[in-house]
Scaffold this active site. Sequence first.
Site, PDB file in Angstrom:
ATOM      1  N   GLU A  22       0.809  -1.204   0.000  1.00 36.28           N
ATOM      2  CA  GLU A  22       0.000   0.000   0.000  1.00 36.28           C
ATOM      3  C   GLU A  22       0.853   1.269   0.000  1.00 36.28           C
ATOM      4  O   GLU A  22       0.530   2.259  -0.662  1.00 36.28           O
ATOM      5  CB  GLU A  22      -0.909   0.004   1.233  1.00 36.28           C
ATOM      6  N   ASP A  23       1.941   1.233   0.758  1.00 31.52           N
ATOM      7  CA  ASP A  23       2.800   2.409   0.903  1.00 31.52           C
ATOM      8  C   ASP A  23       4.252   1.951   0.856  1.00 31.52           C
ATOM      9  O   ASP A  23       4.901   1.798   1.891  1.00 31.52           O
ATOM     10  CB  ASP A  23       2.486   3.106   2.233  1.00 31.52           C
TER      11      ASP A  23
END
Length: 460
Positions: A163-164
């Site tokens: 996600e990040d």
Amino acid sequence: MIISALHPAFLCSIHSPRVSLSFPFLSSKLCLVPHSPSLALKSSARRSVCPCLISSLNANAMAQLVKEDKEAIASASGEKEEDKKEKSSHRRTFLDAKTEEDLLSGIRKQVEAGKLPLNVAAGMEEVYQNYRNAVLQSGIPNAKEIIVSNMAVAMDRMCLDVEDPFVFSPYHKALREPFDYYNFGQNYIRPLVDFSHAGCRDSYVGNISLFHEVEKQLQQGHNVVLISNHQTEADPAVIALLLEKTNPYIAENLIYVAGDRVITDPLCKPFSMGRNLICVYSKKHMGDDPELIEMKKRANIRSLKEMAGILRDGSQIVWIAPSGGRDRPDPLTGEWYPAPFDTASVDNMRRLADHSGAPGHIYPLALLCYDIMPPPLQVEKEIGERRVISFHGAGLSIAPEIRFSEIAVACENPEEAKKAYAQVLHDSVIEQYNVLKSAIHESRGLEASSPTVSLSQPWN
């Protein structure tokens, strides 16, 4: 974790107030990862040392450590703003998991929500299956609980990075807070290493007194370089597990020269984030994208300067595998042995240490742990190798310091001296490796000790 050797990469020079080194004919072998400005935002969440963990933890203690990791994750994510809640929706999916089905269904939910690529999801499920089977082989109490707990934390960290994505700087310092990635890696690999008193797969350390010698040198402001073979992605965790009771400072402060695979594969990155790394592109993958070669060369200059600066500070210990990658079995005999060392790589590291301004020492180190997480039989270009995982004994040994000046005196010219020095280091690693092999694979145990390698089990 894949840790590659520090190979020369291109024609460059390093200049600093106390260092002026030339690296001739470097252009084909190594490049370091470029610095990311975004790393500055994450640096405040780092610390350098924490108290050592006891090596031979029982199952309940191990489960408690994993529980604390999960609580730390929940705490760290609790203060997120509203616009980050959606991105963190996977957290409860894995951190609340109680069973195997909870984990596997959690992977499927993330795929269905479009938050997890299919190839990463398949890799996570394969890792789970292999990790489960390996830990069950250990026979430790509460094995099923430990499997689910460790994999829940691992899957949470893997999904978080999808996600990040975390970007590694050329010199990456282990992330210890708000989430302790170092202890996460230790807890995960610990059940795979045989620390038991019975059986032929026990683990051993060779010449433990020399590790105490190394710690004293570090306390005195000296630098230490460990010239080693390299066997698995789990090498850093194995080294730390075998030393964490007797030499916790080495276990937690060792800096690893790390290949690009270890900082790009989403299944591996969370484990890398818990180690001190000098990040490099290996020769095998440097030319994968021709348009990036020049950028990599420039990044390499910056990173080599940073390496020189680190050593200039003194009290640094660096691990490097001059073979350029992991050991692999002989295709004809199937036997595993330390791969040959690259002479230029050894000499570059020696010169960095010699010109740091602080006293430097070079020790040969041997590792035997390929059974725990063996690499693919052949080098693979694509990211996403299969992770074969097993429960097995492991070995680590260090031999006395080898000084270049003592080898060079018998040589006719500098080039001969460089080759001779790399060969003497490799011969020492082979000698130690054979003792570890006799102890672990030939079931000789402590009786495999030799006049030059004294085996012990310091966690007992």
